[in-house]
Scaffold this active site. Structure first.
Site, PDB file in Angstrom:
ATOM      1  N   HIS A  82       0.828  -1.199   0.000  1.00  0.00           N
ATOM      2  CA  HIS A  82       0.000   0.000   0.000  1.00  0.00           C
ATOM      3  C   HIS A  82       0.867   1.256   0.000  1.00  0.00           C
ATOM      4  CE1 HIS A  82      -3.219  -2.801   0.989  1.00  0.00           C
ATOM      5  NE2 HIS A  82      -4.093  -1.832   0.831  1.00  0.00           N
ATOM      6  N   HIS A 114       1.144  -3.924   9.181  1.00  0.00           N
ATOM      7  CA  HIS A 114       2.570  -3.774   8.917  1.00  0.00           C
ATOM      8  C   HIS A 114       3.274  -3.168  10.119  1.00  0.00           C
ATOM      9  CE1 HIS A 114       2.760  -4.840   4.667  1.00  0.00           C
ATOM     10  NE2 HIS A 114       1.630  -4.185   4.486  1.00  0.00           N
TER      11      HIS A 114
END
Length: 408
Positions: free
Chosen positions: A147, A198
């Site tokens: 992303h 993450h």
């Protein structure tokens, strides 16, 4: 157009083939993983208190906001948005962002599967997966954050395109554009950490790799576009490139969905390139009407959507059905052993060696292919590639032809 392969094309394909052979002979993926995975794993563990500290302020509003932000910079969003960009008359921007998306997806997922570093451990980290896409993302490895990488590349390229085709030499517009891109990247990075998807090292790596890829793309995108529009051997070169990239992709420590995403976007890139190369001067040149112009008002564009979206979905279904029938027949004719993990139930877990004929019963093509290692290949890769190649081709070739006949 019928001239032989150029020097740079030969060098590109030879370099990728050389990497495939070298990585196989010297086991380069395992060696790189042995060097990088322990360090990245330690960093993920060290970053866990930071994630927990950020999640301490958890709130339903933050959950929803960061989940929505993740969706609007995700691969499915771009997959749905890019066809509309083609049909709006912005063909150059659409094809450049499509190819850049495919490039980012390949590089990012290759690094992920090569390093095979874990995501933050859940628990203790709280992982928010509000959509099916996020649940599939959670099955991938962590570094780098796709992303963050995609946001840097695609928003950065969009800013570059707007500044070069709209407001030039306007300091205020440039400052506002850079501020918006910076804010979006920061929000996406913080959101990926807040959602537990993450660690900090994943996001930082995604931003760094994104900047490198963006700089490279801004250097070569003009040459790539010229090649697609008027180059030699465009379709044959891109088909060879797509084939080699499948074998150049690193094998992860454990299977993940990353290779499936690469295969899909690899097919999309091939479909776009082959379609544009054939129809550029008919439907995608710089003089086509743009949305909101007198030639392409919003009602006409909505008509294009009503015609185009069902058409590409039908083509996607038909491409998949044809590939599911055709590829097993071709592989059987060539004597290539295959299995299928999901698309062809009859081939799941099948032992292709049981169905081999004796040499005296084999045709010439089967005798030739029998000289190569008899590894069973997953036919789903080819099916997925052709399915998305057909979809992308219909976006830039079939559907604009329908628009032309319907005066849309």
């Amino acid at each position: 157009m019928d001239a032989g392969i150029s020097f740079w094309q030969a060098m590109t394909l030879s370099s990728i083939l050389g990497w495939v052979l070298a990585s196989s002979v010297f086991d380069l993926t395992r060696r790189v993983r042995a060097l990088t995975q322990p360090w990245v794993t330690r960093r993920v563990i060290v970053d866990t208190p930071l994630i927990l500290g950020l999640q301490w302020i958890q709130h339903r509003f933050l959950d929803d906001m960061f989940s929505v932000l993740s969706c609007i910079v995700s691969v499915p969003f771009y997959t749905g948005f890019l066809p509309l960009l083609f049909w709006s008359g912005h063909g150059k921007l659409a094809r450049q962002m499509t190819l850049l998306m495919a490039f980012c997806d390949y590089i990012g997922n290759s690094i992920k599967d090569m390093i095979s570093a874990p995501r933050p451990s859940c628990p203790p980290v709280r992982r928010v997966t509000a959509t099916k896409d996020e649940k599939e993302n959670a099955m991938e490895y962590g570094l780098p954050s796709s992303h963050a990488l995609n946001t840097v590349c695609l928003s950065g390229y969009l800013l570059h395109y707007v500044l070069n085709h709209g407001v030039q030499n306007d300091g205020v517009a440039i400052a506002v554009g850079f501020s918006l891109v910076f804010a979006l990247v920061m929000l996406i990075g913080i959101g990926r950490i807040y959602l537990g998807m993450h660690s900090l090292i994943d996001v930082v790596a995604g931003i760094i790799f994104g900047l490198v890829i963006l700089f490279f793309w801004l250097t070569v995108h003009g040459y790539v576009d010229d090649f697609i529009i008027s180059g030699q051997n465009v379709t044959s070169f891109w088909a060879s490139l797509s084939f080699l990239l499948c074998f150049a992709y690193p094998t992860p420590e454990f299977p993940t969905p990353s290779f499936e995403y690469h295969t899909a976007f690899n097919g999309v890139a091939f479909g776009i390139v082959s379609g544009i190369q054939q129809t550029y001067f008919h439907f995608h040149h710089e003089r086509v009407p743009h949305i909101f112009s007198q030639e392409l008002p919003i009602l006409i564009f909505l008509g294009r959507m009503l015609v185009g979206i069902p058409t590409i979905l039908v083509v996607k279904f038909c491409s998949k059905a044809i590939a599911k029938w055709l590829l097993p027949v071709m592989c059987n004719t060539l004597g290539i052993p295959i299995v299928s993990s999901c698309y062809v139930p009859a081939l799941r877990g099948s032992d292709s060696s049981k169905s081999k004929s004796h040499d005296k019963q084999m045709g010439f093509l089967q005798k030739v292919t029998s000289l190569f290692p008899q590894k069973a290949y997953d036919v789903d890769t080819g099916i997925r590639f052709l399915q998305y190649a057909g979809l992308a081709w219909s976006v830039v070739d079939l559907v604009p032809s329908l628009f032309s006949h319907l005066n849309l």
